[in-house]
Design an enzyme around this catalytic site. Structure first.
Site, PDB file in Angstrom:
ATOM      1  N   GLY A  14     -37.770   1.860  17.364  1.00 52.93           N
ATOM      2  CA  GLY A  14     -37.705   0.719  16.438  1.00 52.93           C
ATOM      3  C   GLY A  14     -36.653  -0.275  16.910  1.00 52.93           C
ATOM      4  N   ARG A  75     -42.993   2.848  20.944  1.00 53.03           N
ATOM      5  CA  ARG A  75     -42.755   4.296  20.853  1.00 53.03           C
ATOM      6  C   ARG A  75     -43.805   4.968  21.716  1.00 53.03           C
ATOM      7  NH1 ARG A  75     -41.396   2.926  15.319  1.00 53.03           N
ATOM      8  NH2 ARG A  75     -39.246   3.542  14.917  1.00 53.03           N
ATOM      9  N   ASP A 106     -32.970   8.664  19.050  1.00 53.02           N
ATOM     10  CA  ASP A 106     -33.020   9.987  19.697  1.00 53.02           C
ATOM     11  C   ASP A 106     -34.265  10.175  20.581  1.00 53.02           C
ATOM     12  OD1 ASP A 106     -34.624  10.081  17.482  1.00 53.02           O
ATOM     13  OD2 ASP A 106     -33.648  11.806  16.552  1.00 53.02           O
ATOM     14  N   THR A 128     -30.331   1.593  16.769  1.00 54.15           N
ATOM     15  CA  THR A 128     -31.255   1.844  15.646  1.00 54.15           C
ATOM     16  C   THR A 128     -30.529   1.482  14.358  1.00 54.15           C
ATOM     17  OG1 THR A 128     -32.272   3.570  14.260  1.00 54.15           O
ATOM     18  CG2 THR A 128     -30.588   4.317  15.786  1.00 54.15           C
ATOM     19  N   ASP A 130     -30.840   2.943  11.661  1.00 48.10           N
ATOM     20  CA  ASP A 130     -30.693   4.126  10.800  1.00 48.10           C
ATOM     21  C   ASP A 130     -29.316   4.780  10.827  1.00 48.10           C
ATOM     22  OD1 ASP A 130     -33.352   3.749  10.198  1.00 48.10           O
ATOM     23  OD2 ASP A 130     -34.068   5.221  11.641  1.00 48.10           O
ATOM     24  N   ASP A 132     -28.500   7.198  12.656  1.00 50.14           N
ATOM     25  CA  ASP A 132     -28.766   8.640  12.612  1.00 50.14           C
ATOM     26  C   ASP A 132     -28.515   9.341  13.948  1.00 50.14           C
ATOM     27  OD1 ASP A 132     -30.874   7.458  13.959  1.00 50.14           O
ATOM     28  OD2 ASP A 132     -32.450   8.525  12.887  1.00 50.14           O
ATOM     29  N   ARG A 174     -34.936   6.503   7.792  1.00 45.81           N
ATOM     30  CA  ARG A 174     -35.670   7.703   8.205  1.00 45.81           C
ATOM     31  C   ARG A 174     -35.128   8.886   7.401  1.00 45.81           C
ATOM     32  NH1 ARG A 174     -36.836   9.596  14.199  1.00 45.81           N
ATOM     33  NH2 ARG A 174     -34.625   9.170  14.390  1.00 45.81           N
TER      34      ARG A 174
HETATM   35  O1  F6P Z   1     -35.984   4.047  13.154  1.00 49.00           O
HETATM   36  C1  F6P Z   1     -35.941   2.821  12.553  1.00 49.00           C
HETATM   37  C2  F6P Z   1     -36.958   2.740  11.459  1.00 49.00           C
HETATM   38  O2  F6P Z   1     -36.896   1.436  10.967  1.00 49.00           O
HETATM   39  C3  F6P Z   1     -36.826   3.749  10.324  1.00 49.00           C
HETATM   40  O3  F6P Z   1     -35.831   3.376   9.418  1.00 49.00           O
HETATM   41  C4  F6P Z   1     -38.204   3.738   9.747  1.00 49.00           C
HETATM   42  O4  F6P Z   1     -38.506   4.974   9.140  1.00 49.00           O
HETATM   43  C5  F6P Z   1     -39.065   3.535  10.949  1.00 49.00           C
HETATM   44  O5  F6P Z   1     -38.259   2.942  11.939  1.00 49.00           O
HETATM   45  C6  F6P Z   1     -40.254   2.626  10.732  1.00 49.00           C
HETATM   46  O6  F6P Z   1     -40.984   2.590  11.899  1.00 49.00           O
HETATM   47  P1  F6P Z   1     -42.202   1.633  12.236  1.00 49.00           P
HETATM   48  O7  F6P Z   1     -41.672   0.554  13.102  1.00 49.00           O
HETATM   49  O8  F6P Z   1     -43.134   2.519  12.991  1.00 49.00           O
HETATM   50  O9  F6P Z   1     -42.763   1.115  10.960  1.00 49.00           O
END
Ligand code: F6P
Length: 322
Positions: A14, A75, A106, A128, A130, A132, A174
């Protein structure tokens, strides 16, 4: 120690505000060491598709203030497969690229480790919203995301005050409650529920009833995504207690926008440090910051580390902030 000649950079997972500042720092720092610098577009997908192009100083002009990532991101869970990863290694080798810096979370770090095991000198930078990643106190993008969330919650407070409503607000993260915790405390939320606090809906209902007994006419509840369905919760609050409630999912707006000064400085420091470490011959490690000092952790260790979460309790901020 092998001499470093050519370095590539990619962003993966992300996107997060401040990634561009990190890209800029890596590019400018590498150029100042006399290295050739290459951009890998669209993360590990671009690496296996050979979407790799040379950069110069001007490639990163006017980006320190911009959200998103100029390199694009993706991803690619398939990168865990050795055959897929080998395609990326071959593409780097064809261009004579001996080093790679990858910015992301990660999943990105797992890719760094794979490339390191295949003989490419690789370093990860935590990017990120998050927060995390356990091997750093702060990830690039977290501070900006918290600012965005606080701005939104302040606005929800205004309309909730006017209408005497309860606002149930879902923030990203997340499985990490740091955005909810920081944004909730900073916006004076009445209740903060995160992945770490656990979730007991009956307790939430009791909290609402108590608030009604105390004649509270406005409530703000901040919840980390994936904990519960906020629309269903708002509906239950309204139906069972009569406290008019609305749910708001802040969603991807938290991923965009100009990075905060904190994120720009953090990204610049981490980017510079990543190049320094590669020049020193480090690989298979990730850069982070603790107590304002730059740290460098082997990726296997980083992936095993348990995150030191901000606070581990459900927070009823009307009584105490623990
Ligand atoms: O990892 C960053 C994040 O924004 C999380 O907070 C969220 O769960 C996820 O990515 C959303 O991902 P996507 O871009 O696939 O909607």
């Amino acid at each position: 120690m092998a001499k470093v000649n050519k370095i590539a950079i990619l962003t993966s997972g992300g996107d997060a505000p401040g990634m561009n500042a990190a890209i800029r720092a890596v590019v400018r720092s590498a150029l100042s060491h006399g290295l050739e610098v290459y951009a890998v577009y669209e993360g590990y997908a671009g690496l296996i598709e050979n979407n790799i192009h040379k950069m110069d100083r001007s490639s990163v002009s006017n980006i320190i203030n911009r959200g998103g990532t100029i390199l694009g991101t993706a991803r690619l869970p398939e990168f865990a497969d050795d055959e897929v990863a080998m395609k990326g290694v071959e593409n780097l080798k064809k261009l004579g690229i001996d080093c790679l810096v990858a910015i992301g979370g990660d999943g990105t770090y797992r890719g760094v480790l794979k490339l390191h095991n295949f003989g490419i000198n690789c370093i990860g930078i935590p990017g990120t919203i998050d927060n995390d990643i356990a091997s750093t106190e702060f990830t690039i993008g977290f501070d900006t995301a918290v600012n965005t969330a606080v701005d939104a919650i302040d606005k929800l407070r205004d309309t909730c005050n006017s209408h005497h409503r309860c606002s149930v607000i879902e923030v990203m993260g997340r499985y990490c409650g740091d955005i909810a915790y920081a944004a909730g405390v900073a916006s004076g939320a009445d209740l903060i529920i995160t992945s770490e606090t656990g979730y007991d809906e009956e307790e939430v209902m009791k909290f609402i009833e108590k608030a009604q007994e105390e004649n509270k006419h406005r409530l703000l509840i901040v919840i980390t995504e994936k904990v519960t369905n906020v629309a269903a919760l708002a509906n239950r609050i309204k139906t069972e207690t009569g406290f008019d409630s609305r749910a708001t999912i802040l969603g991807h707006i938290q991923r965009g926008g100009n990075p905060s000064p904190f994120d720009r400085v953090l990204a610049t420091r981490l980017g510079d440090a990543a190049v320094d470490k590669l020049m020193e011959g480090e690989s298979g490690v990730c850069i982070g910051v603790f107590n304002n000092e730059i740290v460098c952790t082997p990726i296997p260790e980083a992936l095993e580390m348990k995150k030191n979460i901000f606070r581990k309790y459900a927070i009823d901020t009307n009584n105490s902030v623990r």
